[in-house]
Write a protein that holds these residues in place. Sequence first.
Motif, short mmCIF file in Angstrom:
data_model
loop_
_atom_site.label_atom_id
_atom_site.label_comp_id
_atom_site.label_asym_id
_atom_site.label_seq_id
_atom_site.Cartn_x
_atom_site.Cartn_y
_atom_site.Cartn_z
N SER A 1 21.42 21.88 -16.55
CA SER A 1 21.98 21.49 -15.24
C SER A 1 21.52 22.97 -14.08
CB SER A 1 23.66 21.67 -15.46
OG SER A 1 24.15 21.79 -14.09
N THR A 2 21.34 24.05 -14.84
CA THR A 2 20.84 25.10 -14.08
C THR A 2 19.42 24.96 -13.62
OG1 THR A 2 22.16 26.91 -15.19
CG2 THR A 2 20.28 27.47 -13.97
N ALA A 3 18.54 24.44 -14.31
CA ALA A 3 17.17 23.96 -14.12
C ALA A 3 17.04 22.98 -13.04
CB ALA A 3 16.52 23.54 -15.40
N GLN A 4 18.10 21.80 -13.28
CA GLN A 4 18.07 20.80 -12.13
C GLN A 4 18.57 21.37 -10.94
OE1 GLN A 4 20.80 17.94 -13.81
NE2 GLN A 4 19.67 18.27 -15.80
N SER A 5 19.39 21.85 -10.69
CA SER A 5 19.89 22.62 -9.38
C SER A 5 19.00 23.36 -8.91
CB SER A 5 21.31 23.22 -9.66
OG SER A 5 22.30 22.49 -9.84
N ILE B 1 12.87 16.65 -14.90
CA ILE B 1 11.62 16.45 -14.61
C ILE B 1 11.57 15.77 -13.28
CG2 ILE B 1 10.03 14.79 -15.27
CD1 ILE B 1 10.71 15.15 -18.26
N LYS B 2 12.63 15.11 -13.09
CA LYS B 2 12.47 14.13 -11.75
C LYS B 2 12.65 15.17 -10.54
CE LYS B 2 14.74 10.30 -10.63
NZ LYS B 2 13.34 9.78 -10.05
N ASP B 3 13.54 16.22 -10.83
CA ASP B 3 13.72 17.44 -9.68
C ASP B 3 12.54 18.23 -9.47
OD1 ASP B 3 16.49 16.52 -8.70
OD2 ASP B 3 17.42 17.42 -10.42
N ALA B 4 11.74 18.35 -10.72
CA ALA B 4 10.63 19.18 -10.60
C ALA B 4 9.61 18.48 -9.81
CB ALA B 4 10.23 19.51 -12.15
N LEU B 5 9.59 17.37 -10.20
CA LEU B 5 8.56 16.18 -9.53
C LEU B 5 8.76 16.27 -8.05
CD1 LEU B 5 8.17 13.35 -11.90
CD2 LEU B 5 6.34 14.86 -11.24
N LYS B 6 9.72 16.22 -7.72
CA LYS B 6 10.19 16.02 -6.21
C LYS B 6 9.95 17.34 -5.43
CE LYS B 6 14.04 12.63 -6.66
NZ LYS B 6 15.39 12.48 -6.29
N GLY C 1 10.60 18.49 -23.97
CA GLY C 1 12.14 18.76 -24.13
C GLY C 1 12.80 18.82 -22.97
N SER C 2 12.32 18.78 -21.82
CA SER C 2 12.89 18.99 -20.50
C SER C 2 13.84 17.66 -20.17
CB SER C 2 11.91 18.95 -19.25
OG SER C 2 11.37 20.19 -19.31
N HIS C 3 14.94 17.88 -19.81
CA HIS C 3 15.99 16.74 -19.25
C HIS C 3 15.35 15.65 -18.43
CE1 HIS C 3 19.48 14.64 -17.92
NE2 HIS C 3 20.21 15.10 -18.82
#
Length: 320
Positions: A104-108, A150-155, A144-146
Amino acid sequence: MEVKRRTAKALVGKLSSVSEQTRTESLCELRLISKNDPESRSLIAEAGAIPYLSEILYSPSAVAQENATATLLNISISTREPLMSTRGLLDALSHALRNPESASTAQSAAATVFSLLTVDSYRPIIGSKRDILYALIDMIRNSGSHPRSIKDALKALFGVSLYPLNRATVIELGAVPALFSLSIDGRVGVVEDASAVIAQIAGCEEAGDAFRKVSGIGVLVDLLDLSTGSSGRTKENAVSALLNMVQCGKKDVGEYVKEMASIVCNGILDVAENGSVKGKMKANQLLKLIDSSSGSSGFHEMQNLWAVLEATRRFDVSVI
């Protein structure tokens, strides 16, 4: 409004408490308020929350990190200048991306970076932070990334790549193999987002060699093959990537791209006919470049054949 301002000030004041429980309770409340009440976001920033939230991103506590990054994300949706003007904020986000205590931290954190990148003037600043770019790339190539990470990092990488001078850096840091791997991943949304980043970074000279090493041009051509069933958005991204390579790459790269693209004229024609306004424009540009390069009637024959096939499909004619 005054009540909200006093509430924000009181909660932010508790972030400096010596009691971990008090700090955690305040964090949770700030996250909830900033999520549900857009008006409160600027008030929380005005109350001095951002330096505290930035510092908390270094906390080993998963709960603290999660709530701090989520609150920063919520604030960034409504007001971005206070974040960018806070010293050390980008370094803190980088740490959260590289050392998240939870998915959750990585996503945010990635979503916050993307939110900041919606401001044109911030793109070169964030693009100069190689540790942030590397962390985002590491997220998309780590199996292993959620999926949401991955989607948030791509954006975020897409936002970075909107600034032309950042594209070579994204390539240099090793994004290309991961992006092409995701472009054939098959997951709805991921393929579209990965191909969108590819389309952006294709707009620099360094893309030619990097794409060739992973047979990237062949992948883009495959995405345009109607038999692969790519979504409309994916096909438009593939067209954009090929067009950018012709326009921005070296001459030999451009010629190779046009030769390969001519194989899937039907897919490009499909975008020219059924795509978005921007997609149609780019598809027609690419078709003209292919046509001018071929110097033969083959391209026009392909257009005529495609028109016949479309008419057959439209009237549902069956062969007996």
